[in-house]
Design an enzyme around this catalytic site. Structure first.
Site, PDB file in Angstrom:
ATOM      1  N   GLU A 285     -43.760 -11.833  32.167  1.00  0.00           N
ATOM      2  CA  GLU A 285     -43.685 -10.828  33.235  1.00  0.00           C
ATOM      3  C   GLU A 285     -44.507  -9.589  32.894  1.00  0.00           C
ATOM      4  O   GLU A 285     -44.980  -8.899  33.780  1.00  0.00           O
ATOM      5  CB  GLU A 285     -42.225 -10.404  33.483  1.00  0.00           C
ATOM      6  CG  GLU A 285     -41.452 -11.379  34.340  1.00  0.00           C
ATOM      7  CD  GLU A 285     -40.153 -10.800  34.889  1.00  0.00           C
ATOM      8  OE1 GLU A 285     -39.654  -9.794  34.359  1.00  0.00           O
ATOM      9  OE2 GLU A 285     -39.623 -11.394  35.859  1.00  0.00           O
ATOM     10  N   HIS A 306     -42.071 -35.136  18.822  1.00  0.00           N
ATOM     11  CA  HIS A 306     -42.004 -36.527  19.275  1.00  0.00           C
ATOM     12  C   HIS A 306     -42.262 -36.652  20.773  1.00  0.00           C
ATOM     13  O   HIS A 306     -42.042 -37.704  21.359  1.00  0.00           O
ATOM     14  CB  HIS A 306     -40.645 -37.120  18.888  1.00  0.00           C
ATOM     15  CG  HIS A 306     -40.435 -37.072  17.412  1.00  0.00           C
ATOM     16  ND1 HIS A 306     -40.721 -38.123  16.570  1.00  0.00           N
ATOM     17  CD2 HIS A 306     -40.025 -36.059  16.603  1.00  0.00           C
ATOM     18  CE1 HIS A 306     -40.472 -37.775  15.324  1.00  0.00           C
ATOM     19  NE2 HIS A 306     -40.056 -36.518  15.315  1.00  0.00           N
ATOM     20  N   LYS A 420     -39.342 -14.518  46.834  1.00  0.00           N
ATOM     21  CA  LYS A 420     -38.115 -13.980  47.449  1.00  0.00           C
ATOM     22  C   LYS A 420     -38.339 -13.734  48.933  1.00  0.00           C
ATOM     23  O   LYS A 420     -37.493 -14.062  49.759  1.00  0.00           O
ATOM     24  CB  LYS A 420     -37.722 -12.651  46.781  1.00  0.00           C
ATOM     25  CG  LYS A 420     -37.312 -12.789  45.331  1.00  0.00           C
ATOM     26  CD  LYS A 420     -36.868 -11.436  44.773  1.00  0.00           C
ATOM     27  CE  LYS A 420     -36.636 -11.528  43.270  1.00  0.00           C
ATOM     28  NZ  LYS A 420     -36.417 -10.220  42.658  1.00  0.00           N
TER      29      LYS A 420
HETATM   30  O1  LIG Z   1     -31.067  -7.425  36.853  1.00  0.00           O
HETATM   31  P1  LIG Z   1     -31.632  -7.809  38.192  1.00  0.00           P
HETATM   32  O2  LIG Z   1     -32.057  -6.628  39.002  1.00  0.00           O
HETATM   33  O3  LIG Z   1     -30.683  -8.700  38.936  1.00  0.00           O
HETATM   34  O4  LIG Z   1     -32.950  -8.633  37.926  1.00  0.00           O
HETATM   35  C1  LIG Z   1     -32.955  -9.848  37.260  1.00  0.00           C
HETATM   36  C2  LIG Z   1     -34.375 -10.360  37.068  1.00  0.00           C
HETATM   37  O5  LIG Z   1     -34.906 -10.756  38.313  1.00  0.00           O
HETATM   38  C3  LIG Z   1     -36.042 -10.131  38.874  1.00  0.00           C
HETATM   39  O6  LIG Z   1     -36.500 -10.868  39.953  1.00  0.00           O
HETATM   40  C4  LIG Z   1     -37.138  -9.820  37.866  1.00  0.00           C
HETATM   41  O7  LIG Z   1     -38.218 -10.697  37.955  1.00  0.00           O
HETATM   42  C5  LIG Z   1     -36.675  -9.791  36.433  1.00  0.00           C
HETATM   43  O8  LIG Z   1     -37.492  -8.899  35.708  1.00  0.00           O
HETATM   44  C6  LIG Z   1     -35.242  -9.387  36.321  1.00  0.00           C
HETATM   45  O9  LIG Z   1     -34.846  -9.351  34.965  1.00  0.00           O
END
Ligand SMILES: O=P(O)(O)OC[C@H]1O[C@H](O)[C@H](O)[C@@H](O)[C@@H]1O
Length: 447
Positions: A285, A306, A420
């Site tokens: 990331e 393996h 998302k």
């Molecule tokens: O802790 P949160 O806000 O739920 O995020 C959880 C995770 O999901 C996101 O989409 C990011 O890509 C991550 O960097 C993050 O650690």
């Protein structure tokens, strides 16, 4: 902890003057990070965290862990990405391999890191008849996977215990003031822990995000923080010649510029599998943007020798390896003589399993070097809470320097939003009507 860039293992693949050439850039990157002048400078809270973390909250984490151990047979940790990989890595690396099966342990399960109904259902079955506590962890408080799992588990807890008692068993780790989870915690009166504003998810393992589940699993979190503090002082040095964390960053940058596209993280202990997963998020990331960055991949040897060993030895020369080696295994098992020796293994009599594991590693390193794969070696004397804390900070610092050398912002992850957006649109979330139509048109043309 020692990091070696042995002359045959690495320096035969690069010119030693290349390290000299990069040292001024490393110094600049160090100053950018310490003086907060580079991109993403509002996410640098992790830099001084080992020396100025909130001690009062740290004590509260330990108290909550003791309470959870007393009140429950099992803790369910709900989180994804940086909100679960660090504690999962620590627990897998430092606890008994079969932690949840050992009598007297508070079992620790993870949820909210996938959207599988099978996984949730099976976990609920395992929890039947057990006393349960929940630690829901989300910095944004709005990530779909953990939010969905928490909806299910909140319901499960309220049905099992009633609202009042459920409240005593739900612990929330989130942003200080923002997000749906913070709001819910306030309304319900759950005990909360803070993920500081200026520490991104993948840098949050040393905050309550990682520490509460670790402490519930029985790990010594004081030692974790002591290790991180030692690393803070050790890797606070701008000079490449004396800073191993920066040397690691520099060497990976040099290999990247020579055309390597994959860094393969190697370990020989199954317990380190999730350290590799945590490391992959950290580097993936941080660096994978602007069409740049090494692809962080991992293998567990000797298991994967393996399956993937053939490719590493003779496939496309895409990668270099970074081997995390534990010098002294905490457990020794001596190989006994067998009078019949039908398996032909009596030449190993009197050696330990770990001797064999180490020779497998040496043999592999030599073979891979012969196959054209440079090998970096990171060695821990022992694997324990202290060295884990040290290792975490070593990699965090290296990652920040490496990303800065690469010329990207190592602290954002804009690309994660793309899936998302599509998922919300396809599911018909309010506000995504236009995207939904566009995506459905695209899908219909695919037949
Ligand atoms: O802790 P949160 O806000 O739920 O995020 C959880 C995770 O999901 C996101 O989409 C990011 O890509 C991550 O960097 C993050 O650690």
């Amino acid at each position: 902890m020692t990091v070696s860039f042995d002359s045959t293992n690495v320096l035969s693949f690069m010119n030693s003057s290349e390290l000299d050439n990069i040292s001024e850039f490393v110094k600049q990157a160090h100053h950018q990070i310490h003086q907060q002048t580079g991109p993403g400078s509002d996410y640098l809270g992790w830099v001084d965290w080992p020396i100025n973390y909130d001690k009062e909250e740290f004590d509260r984490v330990k108290l909550a862990a003791t309470r959870i151990q007393q009140q429950s047979d099992a803790l369910v940790v709900i989180g994804i990405g940086g909100s679960y990989l660090g504690s999962k890595a620590a627990i897998e690396a430092l606890s008994h391999t079969f932690h949840n099966q050992i009598k007297g342990n508070t079992e620790v399960y993870f949820a909210g890191h996938n959207i599988s109904s099978t996984y949730i259902e099976h976990l609920l079955q395992v929890l039947e008849g057990k006393d349960v506590s929940i630690n829901v962890i989300s910095k944004s408080g709005t990530t779909t996977e953990p939010a969905l799992a928490f909806r299910i588990f909140r319901n499960f807890m309220e049905k099992k215990y009633g609202k009042e008692e459920a409240r005593n068993r739900i612990y929330v780790t989130t942003d200080q003031s923002k997000g749906a989870l913070r709001k819910l915690a306030g309304e319900e009166g759950y005990e909360t822990f803070v993920i500081p504003n200026d520490i991104g998810g993948r840098y949050s393992v040393l905050t309550p995000v990682g520490l509460l589940p670790m402490a519930v699993a029985g790990l010594n979190v004081d030692q974790v923080m002591d290790g991180a503090t030692a690393a803070y002082h050790k890797y606070n040095d701008p000079n490449l010649a004396t800073n191993a964390s920066y040397q690691y960053a520099a060497v990976r940058n040099i290999f990247y510029n020579k055309g390597k596209s994959v860094e393969l993280f190697v370990s020989y202990e199954p317990g380190l599998h999730f350290v590799a997963e945590w490391w992959k998020q950290l580097f993936g990331e941080s660096e994978g943007k602007d069409e740049k960055g090494l692809f962080p991949a991992s293998v567990n040897f000797s298991t994967d020798l393996h399956s993937m060993g053939q490719y590493v030895q003779e496939g496309r020369r895409l990668f270099f390896e970074t081997v995390l080696q534990i010098k002294h295994s905490s457990i020794e098992r001596i190989i006994q003589e067998d009078p019949d020796n039908i398996d032909g293994l009596n030449f190993l009599t009197g050696k330990t399993m770990d001797d064999v594991n180490k020779k497998a590693a040496l043999g592999t390193t030599l073979a891979h070097i012969d196959g054209g794969v440079p090998n970096l070696l990171i060695e821990l004397d022992e694997l324990n809470e202290f060295t884990f804390g040290e290792l975490v900070y070593f990699f965090e610092k290296a990652c920040a320097i490496s990303g800065t050398l690469l010329g990207v912002n190592p602290f954002d992850q804009p690309g994660v939003e793309a899936y998302k957006k599509n998922m919300f649109a396809l599911l018909g979330k309010d506000g995504f009507e236009k995207e939904k139509e566009e995506l459905e048109n695209r899908l219909s043309t695919l037949g």
